[in-house]
Design a protein around this motif. Sequence first.
Motif, mmCIF file in Angstrom:
data_model
loop_
_atom_site.group_PDB
_atom_site.id
_atom_site.type_symbol
_atom_site.label_atom_id
_atom_site.label_comp_id
_atom_site.label_asym_id
_atom_site.label_seq_id
_atom_site.Cartn_x
_atom_site.Cartn_y
_atom_site.Cartn_z
ATOM 1 N N ASN A 1 -0.539 -4.070 4.264
ATOM 2 C CA ASN A 1 -0.079 -4.696 5.515
ATOM 3 C C ASN A 1 0.122 -3.681 6.646
ATOM 4 O OD1 ASN A 1 2.225 -3.366 4.800
ATOM 5 N ND2 ASN A 1 3.456 -5.191 4.405
ATOM 6 N N ARG B 1 -0.876 -5.549 -1.380
ATOM 7 C CA ARG B 1 -0.801 -6.133 -0.030
ATOM 8 C C ARG B 1 -0.865 -4.961 0.945
ATOM 9 N NH1 ARG B 1 3.660 -6.668 1.158
ATOM 10 N NH2 ARG B 1 4.883 -6.054 -0.622
ATOM 11 N N TYR C 1 1.745 -0.885 7.059
ATOM 12 C CA TYR C 1 2.921 -0.016 7.194
ATOM 13 C C TYR C 1 3.716 0.108 5.897
ATOM 14 C CZ TYR C 1 2.165 -0.139 12.181
ATOM 15 O OH TYR C 1 1.603 -0.004 13.414
ATOM 16 N N ALA C 2 4.318 1.272 5.715
ATOM 17 C CA ALA C 2 5.366 1.472 4.711
ATOM 18 C C ALA C 2 6.587 1.875 5.548
ATOM 19 C CB ALA C 2 4.990 2.558 3.727
ATOM 20 N N GLU D 1 0.843 -1.210 0.000
ATOM 21 C CA GLU D 1 0.000 0.000 0.000
ATOM 22 C C GLU D 1 0.875 1.255 0.000
ATOM 23 O OE1 GLU D 1 0.784 -1.502 2.794
ATOM 24 O OE2 GLU D 1 1.483 0.269 3.860
ATOM 25 N N GLY D 2 2.113 1.123 0.508
ATOM 26 C CA GLY D 2 3.031 2.263 0.491
ATOM 27 C C GLY D 2 3.428 2.596 -0.937
HETATM 28 MG MG LIG Z 1 2.988 -1.930 3.474
#
Ligand SMILES: [Mg+2]
Length: 426
Positions: A246, A244, A248-249, A217-218
């Motif tokens: 998840n 994905r 965090y980036a 997603e980052g």
């Molecule tokens: Mg991520």
Amino acid sequence: MIQVARKVKNFGAFYQRALGFHHDSVRDEPAPYPGVKTEFTKEMRFILPEEVPTIPIYRVLNSQGKVINPDHDPGFEKEDLVEMYKVMVKTSIMDRILYQSQRQGRISFYMTNFGEEATQIGSARALKFKDVVFPQYREAGVFLWRGYTPLECMHQCFGTSKDFGKGKQMPVHYTGAKVNIQAVSSPLGTQIPQAAGYAYALKQRDRDACAVCYFGEGAASEGDCHSAMNMAATLDCPIMFFCRNNGYAISTATKDQYRGDGIASRGIGYGIPAIRFDGNDLFAVYNATKAARKLCVEEQRPVVLEAMTYRVGHHSTSDDSTAYRSVDEVKHWDTVDTPINRIRNYLTGRAWWDETQEKEFRSNARGEILRGFKEAENTKLPNPLLIFDEVWDELPVQLQAQKDELIKHCMKYGENYPLQNHEEMK
Ligand SMILES: [Mg+2]
Ligand SMILES: Cc1ncc(C[n+]2csc(CCOP(=O)(O)OP(=O)(O)O)c2C)c(N)n1
């Protein structure tokens, strides 16, 4: 969702009402402007994002591995499901060994896949081999599912002469021509427009395959993602944009990454069908990816998939995530709600798997991975001069000059370098 939308006869009116427009205020007469397909309204109002319904998360299994949606049990045969489970476990064992080996200074860097095993294996299982995968870097399970061996991963992580990339990239940057997966590359998001371009080319020659692009997603915040999605939408490219999500980036939590409804909602904005599902639920991931593939290939159009999951490990071995998230949060996803436990509960519930098989499998898998580890660690590193090869068809003069200088330097000062660990310079 797609089916629901299609059942509504006058979708425009349905959507306008969902957004709060009074039916009477909308003149059911097409607006003439070329940029949109809609009607006029007498109402002046802003659409507030918080008024728009959020996209729900499709799931089949609950957190305990119980089927809550029996009609959607994909009905895997025992051997098939056990094989998927084994690759999930193998991915996590390999992760543990390579993570620790970095801590011991034996490899330079590593990134784990902990917590994302169902997202990886469930999606990989739903693809056809001829679907070309464009990975980010946290998809080791997809490589393993497609037949990349732990030994090949080890050769890459050690950068040996047997690494397909000849030691030119950092660890976990696998390159899998034999498994139809493009090479991992470090700059975020570069694979997304490449995959869209590939899908466009694919459309011209094979209408029974698609491109599958994984990204975090980052990475979705990169301009490349926008370009790729818009291009794929306007050119009807058969590509699955597999995000994905998840949480965090690196240290940036999703709450600081975007204000919209995650990544799936962006697909709709581009005019691309989108689905959000529980990425820790192997069955939901498989069903969603399989259905997305069908839509993508049969209708020759892109699809956005958003797998909701959690990055259990640190971002990489260069990161310490205790600096920006709570230990309790991680513990929940590492012990209470894990994709591996969920599917193991399902398997044991059906008497397809038991404690003895679990122990035996884990011990064998560990053995295989450790043998690979030793073999790779003891394999010679590549001929250093290969760094100049296989990028340019003909070496440009400045690189030729650098190559000549390296040869001269090594002849003069070679004893200061561990050249004995490398294959001969020639
Ligand atoms: Mg991520
Ligand atoms: C263009 C670019 N910018 C920044 C980075 C540094 N970087 C590497 S990974 C990463 C975070 C990516 O997060 P996400 O896409 O969510 O993937 P995840 O690590 O969560 O799997 C960043 C910022 C990079 N590699 N490339």
